[in-house]
Design a protein around this motif. Sequence first.
Motif, PDB file in Angstrom:
ATOM      1  N   VAL A 123      32.887  47.608  17.331  1.00 52.95           N
ATOM      2  CA  VAL A 123      33.284  48.418  16.179  1.00 52.95           C
ATOM      3  C   VAL A 123      34.735  48.821  16.375  1.00 52.95           C
ATOM      4  N   VAL A 124      35.581  48.457  15.429  1.00 51.97           N
ATOM      5  CA  VAL A 124      36.995  48.823  15.458  1.00 51.97           C
ATOM      6  C   VAL A 124      37.216  49.897  14.395  1.00 51.97           C
ATOM      7  N   VAL A 125      37.656  51.076  14.812  1.00 45.46           N
ATOM      8  CA  VAL A 125      37.960  52.166  13.878  1.00 45.46           C
ATOM      9  C   VAL A 125      39.446  52.114  13.579  1.00 45.46           C
ATOM     10  N   ARG A 126      39.753  51.713  12.333  1.00 44.65           N
ATOM     11  CA  ARG A 126      41.147  51.529  11.927  1.00 44.65           C
ATOM     12  C   ARG A 126      41.417  52.410  10.722  1.00 44.65           C
ATOM     13  N   ASP A 127      42.303  53.400  10.925  1.00 47.01           N
ATOM     14  CA  ASP A 127      42.588  54.389   9.877  1.00 47.01           C
ATOM     15  C   ASP A 127      41.311  55.003   9.317  1.00 47.01           C
ATOM     16  N   ARG A 128      40.443  55.404  10.225  1.00 44.90           N
ATOM     17  CA  ARG A 128      39.181  56.087   9.930  1.00 44.90           C
ATOM     18  C   ARG A 128      38.196  55.209   9.159  1.00 44.90           C
ATOM     19  N   GLN A 129      38.442  53.927   9.120  1.00 50.53           N
ATOM     20  CA  GLN A 129      37.509  52.975   8.522  1.00 50.53           C
ATOM     21  C   GLN A 129      36.966  52.052   9.618  1.00 50.53           C
ATOM     22  N   GLU A 130      35.709  51.695   9.508  1.00 50.68           N
ATOM     23  CA  GLU A 130      35.072  50.892  10.530  1.00 50.68           C
ATOM     24  C   GLU A 130      35.060  49.409  10.169  1.00 50.68           C
ATOM     25  N   GLU A 131      35.411  48.592  11.142  1.00 49.53           N
ATOM     26  CA  GLU A 131      35.277  47.140  11.022  1.00 49.53           C
ATOM     27  C   GLU A 131      34.297  46.680  12.096  1.00 49.53           C
TER      28      GLU A 131
END
Length: 286
Positions: free
Chosen positions: A130-138
């Motif tokens: 799980v990559v949290v990028r600008d408070r969004q999850e990928e």
Amino acid sequence: MDLNNRLKELNKLPEDPAVKTRIYEHIHHKKRSGLTLWKESFLLLMIVLIALFFILIPQNSSPPQTASQSIQAIYKHFGGKEGEFFARSSILYISVKKVEDTSVSSFFEDLPQYVEKTDGKLGNYITDVVVVRDRQEERYQISDTGMLNVDSGQFFVGKSEMYDEVFQTLYSVETIPWLFILPLIIAAVNIFSMYYYKRHNLQGLKPSKRLWWLLVLVLAMLSGVFAWATWIGPLYKPLMILFALLYGVIIWHYIKREVKTYSIYKVETIKISIISATFVLIIILY
């Protein structure tokens, strides 16, 4: 008159059957007013079912973001199967680890530089990420043959040394020798209690005649919970800690009702406190 003489005088007094009857009824009335053993077991089962209900609530996945945005955190869940995603964006779940590696962060910051879109299937060695990028999850699944974006369904193949390095970092599993502490501690406290009871001639007063089936029930529930965490998905640590503490409280409550001497009560309370604390420690570190 000293205390010994006063006690001797009291022992000479005639017994009062009415007083003995009232004391007996008062003691047994207090026992009946508490929770029975089957009610305690049912309460324990309900807590577990409620915990599993909250775990099963689906999480809303966020749409994939562009690689130019900044990364706040990366989490992994070691091992997995294609199409079955278990990782969570929190270390409050069992077996979910936060990745603190600059090469992994750099890899996901500039993903197009290291992978290219293609058709394919994941290999046999898979890690959920799980990559949290600008408070969004990928959500990604990375394997030895390529990487899958779980949200978009896009497959990427990595042919660079950077990809191989990141895969090796994410697929590595930490050794957990402290996991073997639990059976050692259980064996140690039981050996100590057996020695204590034998030394003080208390073997016949131990509260173990009806305790075995409660222990079997609790161990069966624990086995089911850890089987769930292994084959279905990570469990929420605070709920697991609550479960471990509730186990200790139920066993302690039963022992408090059944013991006949303070010495046994003290030893059994120490035993269950040590075992419950060990459960909590393992849950926190797992």
